[in-house]
Design a protein around this motif. Structure first.
Motif, mmCIF file in Angstrom:
data_model
loop_
_atom_site.group_PDB
_atom_site.id
_atom_site.type_symbol
_atom_site.label_atom_id
_atom_site.label_comp_id
_atom_site.label_asym_id
_atom_site.label_seq_id
_atom_site.Cartn_x
_atom_site.Cartn_y
_atom_site.Cartn_z
ATOM 1 N N ILE A 1 1.128 -0.879 -0.080
ATOM 2 C CA ILE A 1 0.303 0.186 0.218
ATOM 3 C C ILE A 1 0.701 1.647 -0.429
ATOM 4 N N ARG A 2 1.349 1.886 0.611
ATOM 5 C CA ARG A 2 2.406 2.511 0.966
ATOM 6 C C ARG A 2 3.627 3.189 -0.431
ATOM 7 N N PHE A 3 3.841 1.478 -1.311
ATOM 8 C CA PHE A 3 4.259 1.742 -2.092
ATOM 9 C C PHE A 3 3.697 2.120 -3.688
ATOM 10 N N PHE A 4 2.103 2.137 -3.244
ATOM 11 C CA PHE A 4 1.183 2.306 -4.588
ATOM 12 C C PHE A 4 1.101 3.788 -3.884
ATOM 13 N N SER A 5 1.537 4.713 -3.877
ATOM 14 C CA SER A 5 1.305 5.691 -3.273
ATOM 15 C C SER A 5 -0.204 6.398 -3.820
ATOM 16 N N ASN A 6 -0.638 7.511 -3.284
ATOM 17 C CA ASN A 6 -1.700 7.835 -4.068
ATOM 18 C C ASN A 6 -1.697 8.786 -5.404
ATOM 19 N N ALA A 7 -0.982 9.320 -5.337
ATOM 20 C CA ALA A 7 -0.759 10.255 -6.785
ATOM 21 C C ALA A 7 -0.052 9.754 -7.570
ATOM 22 N N LYS A 8 1.244 7.778 -7.374
ATOM 23 C CA LYS A 8 1.314 6.658 -8.281
ATOM 24 C C LYS A 8 0.358 6.009 -8.490
ATOM 25 N N MET B 1 -2.960 7.700 -9.370
ATOM 26 C CA MET B 1 -3.776 8.593 -10.304
ATOM 27 C C MET B 1 -3.026 9.029 -11.059
ATOM 28 N N GLU B 2 -1.738 9.237 -11.558
ATOM 29 C CA GLU B 2 -0.508 9.256 -12.734
ATOM 30 C C GLU B 2 -1.029 8.063 -13.782
ATOM 31 N N ILE B 3 -1.204 6.937 -13.284
ATOM 32 C CA ILE B 3 -1.442 5.545 -13.927
ATOM 33 C C ILE B 3 -2.711 4.938 -14.201
ATOM 34 N N ALA B 4 -3.480 6.102 -13.141
ATOM 35 C CA ALA B 4 -5.062 6.015 -13.814
ATOM 36 C C ALA B 4 -5.726 7.484 -15.426
ATOM 37 N N ILE B 5 -4.643 8.221 -14.986
ATOM 38 C CA ILE B 5 -4.809 9.131 -16.270
ATOM 39 C C ILE B 5 -3.950 8.679 -17.139
ATOM 40 N N ASN B 6 -2.871 8.173 -17.454
ATOM 41 C CA ASN B 6 -2.276 7.885 -18.669
ATOM 42 C C ASN B 6 -2.660 6.284 -19.114
ATOM 43 N N THR B 7 -2.886 5.819 -18.416
ATOM 44 C CA THR B 7 -3.962 4.249 -19.165
ATOM 45 C C THR B 7 -5.063 4.677 -19.736
ATOM 46 N N GLY B 8 -6.516 6.008 -19.430
ATOM 47 C CA GLY B 8 -7.199 6.153 -19.689
ATOM 48 C C GLY B 8 -8.392 5.725 -18.142
ATOM 49 N N PHE B 9 -7.378 5.293 -18.090
ATOM 50 C CA PHE B 9 -9.231 4.995 -16.675
ATOM 51 C C PHE B 9 -10.238 5.767 -15.872
ATOM 52 N N LEU B 10 -9.050 6.837 -15.762
ATOM 53 C CA LEU B 10 -9.751 8.358 -15.165
ATOM 54 C C LEU B 10 -9.868 9.143 -15.859
ATOM 55 N N LYS B 11 -10.745 9.457 -16.478
ATOM 56 C CA LYS B 11 -11.179 10.353 -17.506
ATOM 57 C C LYS B 11 -12.166 11.930 -17.074
ATOM 58 N N LYS C 1 -13.354 13.206 -13.075
ATOM 59 C CA LYS C 1 -13.978 13.115 -12.152
ATOM 60 C C LYS C 1 -14.673 12.200 -11.401
ATOM 61 N N ARG C 2 -14.411 10.864 -10.194
ATOM 62 C CA ARG C 2 -15.165 10.326 -9.998
ATOM 63 C C ARG C 2 -15.402 9.995 -8.620
ATOM 64 N N ASP C 3 -16.016 9.664 -8.542
ATOM 65 C CA ASP C 3 -17.132 9.599 -6.631
ATOM 66 C C ASP C 3 -16.208 8.278 -6.336
ATOM 67 N N ILE C 4 -15.347 7.846 -6.588
ATOM 68 C CA ILE C 4 -14.731 6.784 -5.795
ATOM 69 C C ILE C 4 -13.616 6.937 -6.699
ATOM 70 N N LEU C 5 -11.817 7.226 -5.920
ATOM 71 C CA LEU C 5 -10.540 7.783 -6.480
ATOM 72 C C LEU C 5 -10.147 6.016 -6.576
ATOM 73 N N PRO C 6 -9.201 6.205 -7.766
ATOM 74 C CA PRO C 6 -8.708 5.300 -8.366
ATOM 75 C C PRO C 6 -7.785 4.761 -7.123
ATOM 76 N N ASP C 7 -7.236 5.226 -6.496
ATOM 77 C CA ASP C 7 -6.574 4.480 -4.999
ATOM 78 C C ASP C 7 -7.012 3.353 -4.554
ATOM 79 N N THR C 8 -9.147 4.358 -4.238
ATOM 80 C CA THR C 8 -9.474 2.904 -3.923
ATOM 81 C C THR C 8 -10.071 1.972 -3.982
ATOM 82 N N ILE C 9 -10.129 2.324 -5.511
ATOM 83 C CA ILE C 9 -10.405 0.980 -6.589
ATOM 84 C C ILE C 9 -9.542 -0.171 -6.046
#
Length: 70
Positions: free
Chosen positions: A12-19, A21-31, A33-41
């Motif tokens: 969990i510590r290795f995969f920081s929220n910022a990292k 989020m960056e992956i989610a945006i770069n892969t198109g998972f997050l296009k 604003k959502r109610d559930i954040l990518p790090d929660t998923i």
């Protein structure tokens, strides 16, 4: 099989929220604003449900609520 939290916490510590989020945006998972954040998923599906085979939607939602109460 029960997984110890001492094994999960470093991941969990290795995969920081910022990292995540960056992956989610770069892969198109997050296009937008959502109610559930990518790090929660990530946390729910990789760590929160590790000992729950075939989780129901209610169990998934409950884990998300515990991680991201708002």
């Amino acid at each position: 099989m029960k997984i110890s939290s001492s094994l999960i916490i470093p991941f969990i510590r290795f995969f920081s929220n910022a990292k995540i989020m960056e992956i989610a945006i770069n892969t198109g998972f997050l296009k937008r604003k959502r109610d559930i954040l990518p790090d929660t998923i990530v946390k729910v599906f990789i760590f929160g449900l590790i000992n729950t085979p075939n989780p129901s939607l209610k169990q998934i939602a409950s884990k998300c609520e515990k991680i991201q109460p708002d």
